[in-house]
Design a protein around this motif. Structure first.
Motif, mmCIF file in Angstrom:
data_model
loop_
_atom_site.group_PDB
_atom_site.id
_atom_site.type_symbol
_atom_site.label_atom_id
_atom_site.label_comp_id
_atom_site.label_asym_id
_atom_site.label_seq_id
_atom_site.Cartn_x
_atom_site.Cartn_y
_atom_site.Cartn_z
ATOM 1 N N TYR A 820 4.278 -38.392 3.417
ATOM 2 C CA TYR A 820 4.666 -36.985 3.342
ATOM 3 C C TYR A 820 3.750 -36.261 2.377
ATOM 4 C CZ TYR A 820 7.247 -32.749 2.176
ATOM 5 O OH TYR A 820 7.587 -31.439 1.959
ATOM 6 N N ASP A 821 3.227 -35.105 2.806
ATOM 7 C CA ASP A 821 2.374 -34.271 1.964
ATOM 8 C C ASP A 821 2.852 -32.823 2.063
ATOM 9 O OD1 ASP A 821 -0.236 -35.925 1.084
ATOM 10 O OD2 ASP A 821 0.367 -36.555 3.095
ATOM 11 N N PHE A 822 3.007 -32.195 0.909
ATOM 12 C CA PHE A 822 3.401 -30.794 0.851
ATOM 13 C C PHE A 822 2.284 -30.001 0.184
ATOM 14 C CE2 PHE A 822 5.170 -27.175 -1.450
ATOM 15 C CZ PHE A 822 5.882 -26.529 -0.443
ATOM 16 N N TYR A 823 1.945 -28.851 0.764
ATOM 17 C CA TYR A 823 0.872 -28.012 0.247
ATOM 18 C C TYR A 823 1.438 -26.639 -0.115
ATOM 19 C CZ TYR A 823 -2.256 -31.401 2.510
ATOM 20 O OH TYR A 823 -2.904 -32.539 2.909
ATOM 21 N N SER A 824 1.106 -26.191 -1.304
ATOM 22 C CA SER A 824 1.443 -24.832 -1.729
ATOM 23 C C SER A 824 0.163 -24.191 -2.255
ATOM 24 C CB SER A 824 2.507 -24.847 -2.825
ATOM 25 O OG SER A 824 2.700 -23.543 -3.356
ATOM 26 N N TYR A 825 -0.226 -23.072 -1.635
ATOM 27 C CA TYR A 825 -1.480 -22.405 -1.979
ATOM 28 C C TYR A 825 -1.170 -20.970 -2.384
ATOM 29 C CZ TYR A 825 -6.426 -21.156 -1.653
ATOM 30 O OH TYR A 825 -7.699 -20.739 -1.941
ATOM 31 N N THR A 826 -1.468 -20.611 -3.639
ATOM 32 C CA THR A 826 -1.198 -19.268 -4.159
ATOM 33 C C THR A 826 -2.404 -18.780 -4.947
ATOM 34 O OG1 THR A 826 -0.196 -20.192 -6.175
ATOM 35 C CG2 THR A 826 1.286 -19.712 -4.327
ATOM 36 N N ASP A 827 -2.369 -17.493 -5.308
ATOM 37 C CA ASP A 827 -3.422 -16.956 -6.162
ATOM 38 C C ASP A 827 -2.795 -16.266 -7.375
ATOM 39 O OD1 ASP A 827 -2.359 -14.723 -4.931
ATOM 40 O OD2 ASP A 827 -4.289 -13.719 -4.716
ATOM 41 N N LYS A 828 -3.641 -15.972 -8.356
ATOM 42 C CA LYS A 828 -3.170 -15.397 -9.615
ATOM 43 C C LYS A 828 -2.581 -14.014 -9.414
ATOM 44 C CE LYS A 828 -4.702 -14.639 -14.378
ATOM 45 N NZ LYS A 828 -5.863 -14.727 -15.314
ATOM 46 N N ASP A 829 -3.100 -13.257 -8.443
ATOM 47 C CA ASP A 829 -2.641 -11.891 -8.220
ATOM 48 C C ASP A 829 -1.403 -11.814 -7.331
ATOM 49 O OD1 ASP A 829 -4.785 -10.984 -9.731
ATOM 50 O OD2 ASP A 829 -6.106 -10.909 -7.984
ATOM 51 N N ASN A 830 -0.876 -12.971 -6.945
ATOM 52 C CA ASN A 830 0.322 -13.045 -6.103
ATOM 53 C C ASN A 830 0.159 -12.309 -4.769
ATOM 54 O OD1 ASN A 830 1.880 -14.529 -8.004
ATOM 55 N ND2 ASN A 830 2.236 -12.635 -9.148
ATOM 56 N N THR A 831 -1.057 -12.317 -4.251
ATOM 57 C CA THR A 831 -1.303 -11.731 -2.931
ATOM 58 C C THR A 831 -1.309 -12.783 -1.831
ATOM 59 O OG1 THR A 831 -3.701 -11.926 -3.216
ATOM 60 C CG2 THR A 831 -2.652 -9.868 -3.950
ATOM 61 N N ILE A 832 -1.329 -14.069 -2.228
ATOM 62 C CA ILE A 832 -1.356 -15.178 -1.274
ATOM 63 C C ILE A 832 -0.237 -16.147 -1.624
ATOM 64 C CG2 ILE A 832 -2.692 -17.117 -0.360
ATOM 65 C CD1 ILE A 832 -5.208 -15.590 -1.171
ATOM 66 N N GLU A 833 0.513 -16.542 -0.630
ATOM 67 C CA GLU A 833 1.546 -17.559 -0.827
ATOM 68 C C GLU A 833 1.714 -18.325 0.474
ATOM 69 O OE1 GLU A 833 6.125 -18.125 -2.470
ATOM 70 O OE2 GLU A 833 5.214 -16.142 -2.392
ATOM 71 N N ASN A 834 0.967 -19.431 0.579
ATOM 72 C CA ASN A 834 0.982 -20.249 1.784
ATOM 73 C C ASN A 834 1.599 -21.601 1.482
ATOM 74 O OD1 ASN A 834 -0.429 -18.222 3.135
ATOM 75 N ND2 ASN A 834 -2.396 -19.047 2.496
ATOM 76 N N GLU A 835 2.510 -22.042 2.322
ATOM 77 C CA GLU A 835 3.135 -23.349 2.165
ATOM 78 C C GLU A 835 3.216 -24.041 3.519
ATOM 79 O OE1 GLU A 835 6.935 -22.956 0.346
ATOM 80 O OE2 GLU A 835 6.133 -22.514 -1.654
ATOM 81 N N TYR A 836 2.892 -25.311 3.548
ATOM 82 C CA TYR A 836 3.044 -26.107 4.751
ATOM 83 C C TYR A 836 3.095 -27.566 4.358
ATOM 84 C CZ TYR A 836 -2.048 -26.373 4.199
ATOM 85 O OH TYR A 836 -3.309 -26.544 3.690
ATOM 86 N N SER A 837 3.561 -28.417 5.246
ATOM 87 C CA SER A 837 3.705 -29.838 4.925
ATOM 88 C C SER A 837 3.523 -30.667 6.186
ATOM 89 C CB SER A 837 5.070 -30.120 4.293
ATOM 90 O OG SER A 837 6.115 -29.676 5.144
ATOM 91 N N PHE A 838 3.206 -31.944 5.969
ATOM 92 C CA PHE A 838 3.019 -32.880 7.065
ATOM 93 C C PHE A 838 3.805 -34.160 6.768
ATOM 94 C CE2 PHE A 838 -0.751 -30.233 7.500
ATOM 95 C CZ PHE A 838 -0.764 -30.008 8.876
ATOM 96 N N LEU A 839 4.446 -34.669 7.796
ATOM 97 C CA LEU A 839 5.179 -35.927 7.713
ATOM 98 C C LEU A 839 4.767 -36.801 8.884
ATOM 99 C CD1 LEU A 839 7.393 -37.787 6.544
ATOM 100 C CD2 LEU A 839 9.044 -36.547 7.980
ATOM 101 N N GLU A 840 4.368 -38.028 8.577
ATOM 102 C CA GLU A 840 3.997 -38.996 9.598
ATOM 103 C C GLU A 840 4.757 -40.289 9.344
ATOM 104 O OE1 GLU A 840 -0.224 -39.391 9.472
ATOM 105 O OE2 GLU A 840 -0.590 -37.329 10.140
ATOM 106 N N ALA A 841 5.124 -40.988 10.407
ATOM 107 C CA ALA A 841 5.892 -42.223 10.248
ATOM 108 C C ALA A 841 5.565 -43.197 11.370
ATOM 109 C CB ALA A 841 7.392 -41.923 10.237
ATOM 110 N N ASP A 842 5.664 -44.503 11.041
ATOM 111 C CA ASP A 842 5.481 -45.584 12.003
ATOM 112 C C ASP A 842 6.633 -46.566 11.850
ATOM 113 O OD1 ASP A 842 2.952 -45.067 13.348
ATOM 114 O OD2 ASP A 842 2.048 -45.346 11.380
ATOM 115 N N LEU A 843 7.231 -46.936 12.961
ATOM 116 C CA LEU A 843 8.280 -47.957 12.976
ATOM 117 C C LEU A 843 7.844 -49.056 13.931
ATOM 118 C CD1 LEU A 843 11.151 -48.934 12.198
ATOM 119 C CD2 LEU A 843 11.990 -47.669 14.201
ATOM 120 N N THR A 844 7.777 -50.305 13.437
ATOM 121 C CA THR A 844 7.329 -51.421 14.269
ATOM 122 C C THR A 844 8.361 -52.543 14.249
ATOM 123 O OG1 THR A 844 6.091 -52.426 12.426
ATOM 124 C CG2 THR A 844 4.900 -50.905 13.873
#
Length: 897
Positions: A820-844
């Motif tokens: 699991y990876d979570f990404y939060s991307y912002t800037d100092k001027d608070n004009t950018i606020e991007n968030e997204y995440s990825f989850l991958e799994a394997d069951l064998t």
């Protein structure tokens, strides 16, 4: 954020506490004279179960410490190469105990082998041997899963193996090269259950005669030992998968090893976005070729006149289909003659879509905004071939020959919808190229006597590049610059290029051994680089006829030569804990360029010093200092003064009056590898300053630009520092990384100097478990700060990336892994606020001792549809949204051969 940090600290403390044993037994290991023995192996075997329960390696003071369970009786065994093994019995009480050991030198190695066969870690000089069964937990699938369990071994973001902070240069299996020049293929494809031991070869030099004469501290190689001990055996696996939306996977692998012959076949075909061999891998694949004369002070570029083929972000795209096949072999023709090589083929079809908003800075604090949607349809075929021969008739002579071929077939169609001032411009771009690179190398090593050693190296590089560019659009941005026909319905602009490179490098090294700890090195050599550069621009008219752009400013026909004759002298001396290796190289340079009947010639004599100092604090701890001056020559494309189309809004013109640039570099490296408590530390600080460097001179024209290159007295500077710390507490692995860099660059916009500064900080911390009979987890956090200062404007961006990994076996036959990876991307001027995440799994699922395995694989389980990115340069800022493959599932079946 503080709450999560507090919870993480408590988790770390509880995990470490859980991993601790009841009592310690410690002592000092010495030789007969009382001198401490560093890196002796100590193991504690439970006398009742006859199982190894604890082990360690002595530190620089000869100290050992093993953790024992009170109330149990242990056989303590101590061994070290060249000494007779010692053994004693110890009953652990409720209190810590001590027992010193004295060892005697002994020629026989039999005792050492008898007592250390179960040692999880063995240190033999510059080689560290890991017994992988002592670290793995049974859920590992590939070699890389095994490697990350070993102390001091990591996988970097490019999928390459790193040991002690250094990238592994060579991977071998049973002593035979495995796709020389790349470690990713080995890490991703060698089955984990086939690996018995991993040998880390530090200070690696494959030429025995050269060991000790050169500085090999940064050279790391791995040798993988396989579990089956037969003379001849096959092994491998065949994996297939299928899922909704016609998703598929086929991944057969086959390996054969015998004392004289080895063969490895790896194939892959899928449309699930798993690219086994990316274009970046292709560009970075060296085939085992190293840089020529790295301490000589010259850097002569041959360029890479590609078209800027688009690259998938994070190896993700809207749709990816790939096919891959690789074959590696080695064969012992005679006892003194080995041959080997490999062939690789890769096809990747990629669909990419990006939405961008770009703000261009104009004069008088004005700006212009371009909104665009770009769709790329890309087909890339990559091919590599290598053959090598090593002939060593006796210990005093060795002859190596290598030939390495790389070729690609790139085809990319790009549709751009560009909107400026509410006006839509639809643009079509086509990029095609089939570049070919052929490298040959011959090396001879001859030892005339113990004091006189000769080494010859010759290389030839042939490079043939043919990039073709085509753009079709409603408006041509440079209609006033080019003599185009303005009556056409669409501007159909075409550009052909041909760049032929022939580069020859040759040098002869003579080593005069002046004592047990000193030698002189004399080097005589040359580099001859010849390049032809031809370009032609034409317009396709409505009647399908061609209108050539007439005039010298639209057609390049350039011949460019760089000649370098050099003589170098180096002196190497070991004095106590210090190794000194200063040197100087004298160069006679000559550059010639001919274009449009105009000839430019420049002669230069340059004296370039370099200094290397190594302070060996302990056997596994050192401090290294490097200083060097490098003279840099750019490639022919920067000298060609006729216009070249870079893309639909960018034109470039070279400068035939360019001269070389000078660069100073100083670095300090600290390294510590403590096998006593499994602590690894690495730190580096580096400073670079460029003088008379190459500068971009950009003339903005709204969203368009014309650029060139000049020499300038404006210097560029950069300062970077990075550090790593890793420690293993039995079943707990803690690591921390920090990377900080600052740079100041000077370029020109409208021929006026502009200064830009960047200050980037990247920090990573993680803690993970490695239990054999319990689920394993890893928690980590990445945090980066990127600050850009362009004088008039300053921008600061923050990226926060927590991540987690789960690896567990349950119900005897099931294994679950999840990332699991979570990404939060912002800037100092608070004009950018991007968030997204990825989850991958394997069951064998696999029954014990069965050759069959069944599984279900899930990618992008959170169904993230896009990635957000921001970038900027001296005159523009871009915010982009990049679309990726949606969620999918795949059912898999694997059969072990």
């Amino acid at each position: 954020m503080k709450k999560y940090f507090f919870i993480l600290v408590l988790l770390c403390a509880s995990l470490i506490s859980f991993a601790q044993e009841d009592v310690n037994l410690k002592g000092i290991v010495t030789d007969d004279s009382g001198k401490a023995i560093e890196m002796a192996n100590v193991i504690a075997i439970n006398a009742e179960t006859n199982l190894l329960e604890s082990y360690c390696v002595t530190n620089h003071s000869g100290l050992y410490k093993v953790k024992l369970k009170s109330g149990s009786v242990y056989n303590i065994k101590v061994s070290f190469i060249g000494f007779g093994a010692k053994e004693f019995q110890y009953e652990a009480t409720a209190e810590d105990g001590s027992h010193d050991v004295s060892m005697s030198e002994e020629n026989s190695m039999l005792n050492e082998v008898d007592v250390t066969y179960t040692m999880p870690v063995m240190v033999k000089g510059d080689t560290i041997v890991y017994d992988t069964d002592s670290f793995t937990v049974g859920t590992e699938r590939k070699l890389k899963d095994v490697l990350v369990t070993l102390p001091g071994v990591e996988m970097n973001d490019d999928g390459q193996i790193e040991v002690e902070g250094k990238q592994v240069q060579k991977v071998m299996v049973e002593g035979k090269d495995f796709f020389d020049g790349d470690s990713k293929i080995a890490a991703d494809n060698i089955p984990a259950d086939a690996v018995s031991k991993v040998e880390v070869l530090r200070n690696y030099n494959e030429i025995g005669q050269m060991k000790g004469l050169t500085n090999d501290e940064d050279n790391i190689a791995l040798n993988i030992r396989l579990k089956k001990g037969k003379d001849k055996f096959w092994f491998g696996e065949f994996t297939v998968g299928a899922g909704p939306d016609e998703k598929y996977l086929a991944h057969p692998k086959l390996f054969y090893y015998s004392p004289k012959f080895s063969l490895n076949l790896i194939t892959d075909a899928n449309n699930i976005g798993e690219v086994p061999f990316t274009r970046r891998d292709f560009m970075n694949f060296t085939g085992g070729f190293r840089g020529f004369n790295p301490g000589g002070g010259s850097s002569i570029s041959v360029g890479g006149n590609s078209l800027g083929i688009s690259t998938a972000q994070n190896n993700r795209a809207k749709d990816i289909e790939t096919r891959f096949a690789a074959l590696n072999f080695s064969y012992e023709l005679k006892d003194n003659w080995d041959i080997g090589g490999f062939g690789i083929y890769s096809y990747t079809g990629t669909l990419m879509e990006t939405q961008k908003i770009t703000t261009y800075e104009l004069e008088d604090d004005q700006s212009q905004v371009e909104k665009s949607i770009t769709r790329n349809d890309q087909d890339v075929e990559l091919g590599l071939f290598k053959f090598n021969s090593v002939y060593k008739p006796n210990v005093n002579f060795q002859f190596d020959y290598d030939i390495f071929v790389k070729q690609s077939d790139d085809d990319e169609e790009e549709q751009v919808e560009s909107t400026v001032n509410d006006e839509l411009d639809e643009i079509y771009q086509l990029k095609q190229q089939e570049p070919l690179t052929l490298q040959q190398s011959a090396k001879i090593y001859y030892t005339a006597s113990d004091k006189h050693i000769f080494a010859f190296e010759g290389q030839h590089l042939y490079q043939n590049e043919d990039p073709f560019y085509n753009s079709i659009r409603d408006e041509f941005a440079f209609a006033t610059l080019f003599p185009v026909d303005n009556t056409v319905s669409l501007y159909n602009m075409n550009q052909e290029k041909r760049i032929i490179t022939n580069k020859v490098d040759a040098k002869l090294d003579y080593y005069l051994v002046t004592g047990d700890k000193s030698n002189l090195q004399f080097t005589l050599g040359t580099t001859q680089n010849h390049q032809n550069y031809d370009t032609e621009i034409f317009q396709k008219l409505d009647d399908e006829s061609d209108l050539e752009m007439a005039g010298d400013e639209f057609k390049n026909d350039v011949k460019f030569n760089v000649s370098d004759l050099f003589f170098g002298f180096h002196y190497k001396l070991k004095a106590g804990m210090f190794t000194f290796n200063p040197g100087v190289t004298i160069h006679q340079y000559e550059t010639k360029s001919t274009q449009h009947s105009k000839k430019v010639k420049d002669d230069l004599i340059s004296v370039l010093p370099d200094v290397y100092i190594n302070m060996q604090l302990k056997k596994s701890e050192n401090l290294r200092f490097n200083y060097r001056i490098t003279r840099t020559f750019t490639d022919v494309s920067k000298y060609a003064e006729a216009f070249v189309l870079n893309n639909y809004n960018s034109v470039y013109s070279g400068n035939p009056e360019l001269e070389s640039a000078l660069k100073h570099n100083v670095s300090l490296n600290f390294f510590s590898f403590n096998m006593f408590n499994f602590t690894h530390m690495f730190a580096n600080i580096s400073y670079t300053k460029s003088i008379e460097g190459f500068k971009n001179n950009v003339i903005p024209m709204g969203i368009n630009q014309i650029s060139s290159t000049i020499n300038s007295d404006l210097s560029d500077e950069s300062l970077s520092a990075n550090a790593r710390y890793q420690r293993t507490f039995k079943n707990i692995k803690v690591s921390a990384k920090a990377n900080v860099s600052w740079s100041e660059n000077n370029n020109l916009v409208n021929s006026q100097p502009t200064k830009s500064e960047s200050f980037n900080q990247n920090y990573t911390g993680s803690i993970g478990t490695n239990f054999k009979n319990a689920p394993n987890i890893e928690f980590g956090y990445k945090y980066s700060i990127n600050k850009y200062d362009r004088g008039a404007t300053t921008s600061t961006y923050y990226t926060k990336r927590p991540f987690a990994r789960l690896d567990m076996a349950f119900l005897k036959n099931f294994i679950l892994t999840a990332d699991y990876d979570f990404y939060s991307y912002t800037d100092k001027d608070n004009t950018i606020e991007n968030e997204y995440s990825f989850l991958e799994a394997d069951l064998t699922y696999r029954k014990q001792d069965s050759k069959w395995e069944f599984g279900i694989k899930g990618k992008n389980l959170l169904d993230t549809d896009s990635l957000d990115r921001n970038s900027e340069n001296d005159f523009s800022f871009t915010s982009s949204t990049y679309f990726v493959q949606p969620r999918y599932f795949l059912f898999t079946v694997k059969y072990d051969i």
